[in-house]
Scaffold this motif. Structure first.
Motif, PDB file in Angstrom:
ATOM      1  N   ILE A 147       0.863  -1.182   0.000  1.00 22.03           N
ATOM      2  CA  ILE A 147       0.000   0.000   0.000  1.00 22.03           C
ATOM      3  C   ILE A 147       0.897   1.229   0.000  1.00 22.03           C
ATOM      4  CG2 ILE A 147      -1.840   1.225   1.196  1.00 22.03           C
ATOM      5  CD1 ILE A 147      -2.562  -1.375   2.604  1.00 22.03           C
ATOM      6  N   SER A 148       0.647   2.151  -0.923  1.00 22.06           N
ATOM      7  CA  SER A 148       1.482   3.364  -1.048  1.00 22.06           C
ATOM      8  C   SER A 148       0.611   4.608  -0.967  1.00 22.06           C
ATOM      9  CB  SER A 148       2.244   3.366  -2.377  1.00 22.06           C
ATOM     10  OG  SER A 148       3.126   2.281  -2.450  1.00 22.06           O
ATOM     11  N   TRP A 149       1.145   5.605  -0.256  1.00 22.20           N
ATOM     12  CA  TRP A 149       0.482   6.900  -0.184  1.00 22.20           C
ATOM     13  C   TRP A 149       1.493   8.001  -0.491  1.00 22.20           C
ATOM     14  CZ3 TRP A 149      -0.719   3.421   3.890  1.00 22.20           C
ATOM     15  CH2 TRP A 149      -2.064   3.039   3.987  1.00 22.20           C
ATOM     16  N   ASN A 150       1.102   8.954  -1.313  1.00 18.05           N
ATOM     17  CA  ASN A 150       1.849  10.192  -1.507  1.00 18.05           C
ATOM     18  C   ASN A 150       1.142  11.276  -0.699  1.00 18.05           C
ATOM     19  OD1 ASN A 150       3.933   9.679  -3.824  1.00 18.05           O
ATOM     20  ND2 ASN A 150       2.029   8.707  -4.492  1.00 18.05           N
ATOM     21  N   THR A 151       1.819  11.873   0.251  1.00 16.62           N
ATOM     22  CA  THR A 151       1.163  12.796   1.172  1.00 16.62           C
ATOM     23  C   THR A 151       1.722  14.208   1.031  1.00 16.62           C
ATOM     24  OG1 THR A 151       2.730  12.462   2.965  1.00 16.62           O
ATOM     25  CG2 THR A 151       0.951  10.869   2.788  1.00 16.62           C
ATOM     26  N   PRO A 152       0.974  15.183   1.518  1.00 15.51           N
ATOM     27  CA  PRO A 152       1.474  16.570   1.519  1.00 15.51           C
ATOM     28  C   PRO A 152       2.664  16.704   2.469  1.00 15.51           C
ATOM     29  CG  PRO A 152      -0.908  16.481   1.847  1.00 15.51           C
ATOM     30  CD  PRO A 152      -0.412  15.091   2.013  1.00 15.51           C
ATOM     31  N   THR A 153       3.347  17.825   2.378  1.00 13.81           N
ATOM     32  CA  THR A 153       4.464  18.125   3.280  1.00 13.81           C
ATOM     33  C   THR A 153       3.963  18.180   4.722  1.00 13.81           C
ATOM     34  OG1 THR A 153       5.687  19.312   1.589  1.00 13.81           O
ATOM     35  CG2 THR A 153       6.192  19.860   3.888  1.00 13.81           C
ATOM     36  N   ILE A 154       4.737  17.578   5.618  1.00 11.38           N
ATOM     37  CA  ILE A 154       4.371  17.550   7.039  1.00 11.38           C
ATOM     38  C   ILE A 154       5.384  18.405   7.795  1.00 11.38           C
ATOM     39  CG2 ILE A 154       3.951  16.083   9.050  1.00 11.38           C
ATOM     40  CD1 ILE A 154       3.494  13.761   7.132  1.00 11.38           C
ATOM     41  N   THR A 155       4.913  19.484   8.358  1.00  6.24           N
ATOM     42  CA  THR A 155       5.810  20.398   9.074  1.00  6.24           C
ATOM     43  C   THR A 155       6.144  19.845  10.451  1.00  6.24           C
ATOM     44  OG1 THR A 155       3.921  21.647   9.902  1.00  6.24           O
ATOM     45  CG2 THR A 155       4.942  22.401   7.848  1.00  6.24           C
ATOM     46  N   HIS A 156       7.119  20.479  11.111  1.00  5.33           N
ATOM     47  CA  HIS A 156       7.647  19.963  12.367  1.00  5.33           C
ATOM     48  C   HIS A 156       6.545  19.777  13.423  1.00  5.33           C
ATOM     49  CE1 HIS A 156       7.579  24.346  12.883  1.00  5.33           C
ATOM     50  NE2 HIS A 156       7.392  24.083  14.173  1.00  5.33           N
ATOM     51  N   GLY A 157       6.576  18.606  14.045  1.00  2.00           N
ATOM     52  CA  GLY A 157       5.634  18.312  15.114  1.00  2.00           C
ATOM     53  C   GLY A 157       4.232  18.016  14.660  1.00  2.00           C
ATOM     54  N   ASN A 158       3.986  17.939  13.358  1.00  6.71           N
ATOM     55  CA  ASN A 158       2.648  17.686  12.844  1.00  6.71           C
ATOM     56  C   ASN A 158       2.579  16.301  12.197  1.00  6.71           C
ATOM     57  OD1 ASN A 158       1.302  20.160  13.580  1.00  6.71           O
ATOM     58  ND2 ASN A 158       2.581  21.169  12.031  1.00  6.71           N
ATOM     59  N   SER A 159       1.367  15.921  11.813  1.00  9.38           N
ATOM     60  CA  SER A 159       1.165  14.568  11.291  1.00  9.38           C
ATOM     61  C   SER A 159       0.152  14.583  10.163  1.00  9.38           C
ATOM     62  CB  SER A 159       0.676  13.645  12.411  1.00  9.38           C
ATOM     63  OG  SER A 159      -0.586  14.088  12.907  1.00  9.38           O
ATOM     64  N   TYR A 160       0.099  13.451   9.487  1.00  9.64           N
ATOM     65  CA  TYR A 160      -0.903  13.258   8.430  1.00  9.64           C
ATOM     66  C   TYR A 160      -1.493  11.871   8.621  1.00  9.64           C
ATOM     67  CZ  TYR A 160      -3.141  13.650   3.864  1.00  9.64           C
ATOM     68  OH  TYR A 160      -4.070  13.732   2.848  1.00  9.64           O
ATOM     69  N   LYS A 161      -2.839  11.779   8.595  1.00 11.80           N
ATOM     70  CA  LYS A 161      -3.504  10.516   8.876  1.00 11.80           C
ATOM     71  C   LYS A 161      -4.034   9.886   7.593  1.00 11.80           C
ATOM     72  CE  LYS A 161      -4.809  11.671  13.625  1.00 11.80           C
ATOM     73  NZ  LYS A 161      -5.933  11.823  14.592  1.00 11.80           N
ATOM     74  N   LEU A 162      -3.905   8.559   7.548  1.00 16.69           N
ATOM     75  CA  LEU A 162      -4.355   7.767   6.418  1.00 16.69           C
ATOM     76  C   LEU A 162      -5.118   6.571   6.972  1.00 16.69           C
ATOM     77  CD1 LEU A 162      -0.749   7.782   5.107  1.00 16.69           C
ATOM     78  CD2 LEU A 162      -2.550   9.002   3.888  1.00 16.69           C
ATOM     79  N   ASN A 163      -5.748   5.796   6.092  1.00  7.98           N
ATOM     80  CA  ASN A 163      -6.386   4.566   6.555  1.00  7.98           C
ATOM     81  C   ASN A 163      -6.624   3.630   5.382  1.00  7.98           C
ATOM     82  OD1 ASN A 163      -9.429   4.698   5.676  1.00  7.98           O
ATOM     83  ND2 ASN A 163      -8.965   6.752   6.486  1.00  7.98           N
ATOM     84  N   PHE A 164      -6.825   2.377   5.730  1.00  6.72           N
ATOM     85  CA  PHE A 164      -7.244   1.387   4.731  1.00  6.72           C
ATOM     86  C   PHE A 164      -8.186   0.405   5.400  1.00  6.72           C
ATOM     87  CE2 PHE A 164      -3.465  -0.505   6.656  1.00  6.72           C
ATOM     88  CZ  PHE A 164      -3.811  -1.846   6.808  1.00  6.72           C
ATOM     89  N   THR A 165      -9.018  -0.245   4.605  1.00  3.53           N
ATOM     90  CA  THR A 165      -9.911  -1.285   5.097  1.00  3.53           C
ATOM     91  C   THR A 165      -9.492  -2.608   4.470  1.00  3.53           C
ATOM     92  OG1 THR A 165     -11.525  -0.941   3.342  1.00  3.53           O
ATOM     93  CG2 THR A 165     -11.840   0.298   5.399  1.00  3.53           C
ATOM     94  N   ALA A 166      -9.748  -3.708   5.190  1.00  6.33           N
ATOM     95  CA  ALA A 166      -9.393  -5.038   4.691  1.00  6.33           C
ATOM     96  C   ALA A 166     -10.094  -6.085   5.534  1.00  6.33           C
ATOM     97  CB  ALA A 166      -7.888  -5.242   4.747  1.00  6.33           C
ATOM     98  N   ASN A 167     -10.205  -7.292   4.953  1.00  4.89           N
ATOM     99  CA  ASN A 167     -10.662  -8.442   5.721  1.00  4.89           C
ATOM    100  C   ASN A 167      -9.464  -9.011   6.473  1.00  4.89           C
ATOM    101  OD1 ASN A 167     -13.354  -8.373   4.905  1.00  4.89           O
ATOM    102  ND2 ASN A 167     -12.944  -9.574   3.064  1.00  4.89           N
TER     103      ASN A 167
END
Length: 615
Positions: free
Chosen positions: A459-479
């Motif tokens: 599973i691959s994600w291209n995400t925006p720039t994440i500045t210091h001390g910050n985060s970016y959330k992703l998710n996936f569903t599966a059996n």
């Protein structure tokens, strides 16, 4: 004529008296023979019962008891074998035999001459040895025994523990001292203790008896009691019922531990180190008493070390420059439940190193000796991002490892974070890749892509720039996988900016424990039952422990067994074991057929339709 008549009367009278005398003689002979046979039967029965009792009690058991040997024993017909005690008896009609059959290893000699004797029977190496003495003086003072104990109650398989007790006899005629020990299989062992000054027994002659006992099995041993007997057969015991918890000999390796370190740690920036330790066993383990991470450079230093998990651990952090190394240490007894994990993690702020590589080694010390370790190279670089990745089951608390339901469509939340928490670092347009085993299917990666890599999904994600001390959330569903177990996800992070030096070869090892949870046996798939940890476990075969504590909330014990038959043990009454058939019984975990007869000392039990009945 009168004289002739008187003579005839005398002859008749003499004949009658002779006949009466013969009847009396033969009647007395019959009475004597019956008395001899009865006395011999009492002798053989007593010997047989005591031999079987000492054999049943096991190694080291001893008993002294009086017997009477009647007259007219035929020594050439008196013998014993591994199956029979036989006394030949001379009676009026010839020689007959009084015997008792069993199947026990016997050694020694039988008393044969008409007299009173004291017989001593002792179990040595699963053979019962007989000896006898005349002219014993019966003493009236029984031994005194107390303070029976063991030097440690948590140990590892194949370790030795010291068992000792204090014994004393006012008549100074102690014959034997031993400890009664119940093994994890339910077997009872009588283990001889010595007052020689060796074998953890204090000083010679001080009344402290002891011996080293080897723990050959893992599971729960019970030191039931101490015993003492004197030369006249007086007994004393010290009931204590102390449990000895024995963990399986643990050949641990790096495959049981998963590391989640950041790509780098910037000077004066925050970072987290985390180790997930998995227990792939059906019993709880408490192998680790110390976990230590060491940085190998003498100029490494950290400030503000903070324990994250496990809660309550004794945690210390010695990371001052010039000490020769930096280390973080967890101490305690760390219990990991079956098919579960414990996470050792802490956060710190690197306050010394910059533009330097060090090796961080996590060492796990195992209870009662031994250790293993796993290492990772760390980049300490000035002014670069500290990229890290975590998981969550509810988009609330993010960790290295999470728990999810087995065999269901689930959502896994992923957080990519710039962890340093201070300016001026950022992760520029990072790419996050997660490798997921093929035991997972029907995968949908929201805002990401899915690729088949043969043995795994990527599973691959291209995400925006994440500045210091910050985060970016992703998710996936599966059996999720159908059964309880651990899925290891390998994650890598890369950045579009070469100057940031995000290490794309660094593998973040994440864990998902899938649990086939339950509150009823019907919640589990075929061939599994709901255990006391509220998840499904494979049913157990003959001899498997099906005691009530093995199942959740007083559910049926029978469901633990493949055969569906759980029966109470005749020796360990608090334990229940799986049997092969509905009508079978269990003795120390061994399945016994319907009708099987068990002789336990003076008691005889018969297996009757799955229940032991006292005969």
């Amino acid at each position: 004529m009168k004289a002739q008549a008187s003579f005839e009367v005398l002859i008749v009278a003499a004949t009658i008296l002779l006949a009466i005398g013969s009847v009396i003689y033969f009647t007395q002979v019959m009475i004597n023979d019956e008395k001899t046979l009865t006395e011999t039967d009492i002798l053989v029965t007593r010997l047989s019962e005591e031999v079987q009792l000492i054999y049943f009690l096991g190694e080291g058991a001893t008993k002294i008891f009086p017997v009477f040997v009647p007259a007219n024993i035929n020594s050439s017909r008196t013998f014993f074998t591994n199956e029979t005690i036989n006394y030949g008896v001379n009676i009026a009609s010839g020689t007959t035999d009084v015997f008792e059959d069993f199947n026990i290893c016997l050694r020694g000699e039988l008393p044969m001459r008409n007299n009173f004797y004291y017989v001593i029977v002792t179990n040595i190496d699963d053979c019962v040895y007989l000896d006898y003495y005349e002219d014993f003086e019966q003493a009236g003072n029984p031994p005194i025994i107390n303070s029976t104990g063991v030097n440690q109650t948590i140990a590892e398989q194949y370790d030795y523990v010291c068992i000792n007790t204090t014994a004393y006899d006012a008549d100074d005629d102690l014959y034997n001292v031993w400890a009664e020990i119940r093994t994890p299989t339910g077997e009872t062992i009588n283990y001889t203790l010595y007052d020689t000054g060796a074998w953890c027994a204090g000083d010679a002659g001080d009344g402290v008896y002891g011996a080293n006992f080897k723990l050959n099995s893992f599971g729960l041993y019970t030191l039931v009691s101490g015993w003492a007997v004197d030369l006249t057969g007086n007994y004393a015991s010290d009931l204590i019922n102390v449990y000895i918890y024995v963990s399986e000999s643990f050949q641990a390796g790096s495959g049981n531990v998963y590391l989640n370190f950041p790509d780098a740690s910037t000077k004066n920036r925050q970072a987290t180190h985390s180790f997930l330790v998995w227990n792939n066993d059906s019993v709880s383990i408490n192998y680790f008493y110390e976990v230590k991470e060491v940085w190998d450079d003498g100029w490494s230093s950290a400030e503000f070390c903070t324990l994250l998990s496990p809660p309550g651990a004794d945690f210390s952090c010695e990371c001052q420059a010039g000490l020769g190394q930096c280390n973080a240490t967890w101490q305690g007894v760390f219990i990991i439940n079956p098919y579960n994990f414990t996470i050792f993690s802490y956060s710190f702020e690197n306050s010394a190193l910059a533009d330097y590589d060090v090796t961080a080694t996590a060492t796990f010390k195992i209870l009662n000796g031994g250790s293993f370790s796993k290492s990772r190279t760390l980049d300490f670089i000035q002014n670069i991002p500290t990229a890290q990745v975590y998981l969550s089951s509810d988009d609330n608390e993010y960790k290295q490892g999470i728990h999810l339901q087995a065999g269901q469509l689930v959502t896994v939340y992923v957080m990519l974070i710039e962890e340093s928490n201070k300016a001026p670092t950022s992760v520029t347009n990072p790419v996050l890749n997660i490798s997921l085993p093929k035991t997972w299917n029907n995968i949908t990666a929201f805002s990401g892509s899915l690729a088949d890599a043969g043995n795994s999904w990527i599973i691959s994600w291209n995400t925006p720039t994440i500045t210091h001390g910050n985060s970016y959330k992703l998710n996936f569903t599966a059996n999720s996988p159908l059964l309880t177990g651990l899925t290891v996800l390998n994650a890598t992070i890369s950045s579009s900016s070469a100057n940031e030096q995000v290490n794309s070869t660094n593998i973040h090892e994440l864990g998902i424990r899938t649990v086939e949870s339950c509150t009823a046996h019907s919640d589990c798939s075929n061939g599994r039952f709901c255990n006391n940890f509220m998840f499904c476990e494979d049913e157990k075969g003959v001899g498997g422990n099906c005691t009530q504590t093995e199942v959740y909330d007083f559910l049926s014990k029978d469901a633990v067994c493949v055969s569906n038959y759980c029966r109470q043990d005749v020796v360990s009454m608090n334990n229940w074991y799986c049997t092969a058939d509905n009508n079978d019984c269990t003795e120390r975990g061994f399945s016994r057929d319907n009708g099987y007869i068990l002789i336990a000392g003076p008691l005889t039990y018969t297996c009757t339709n799955g229940v032991w009945v006292l005969s």
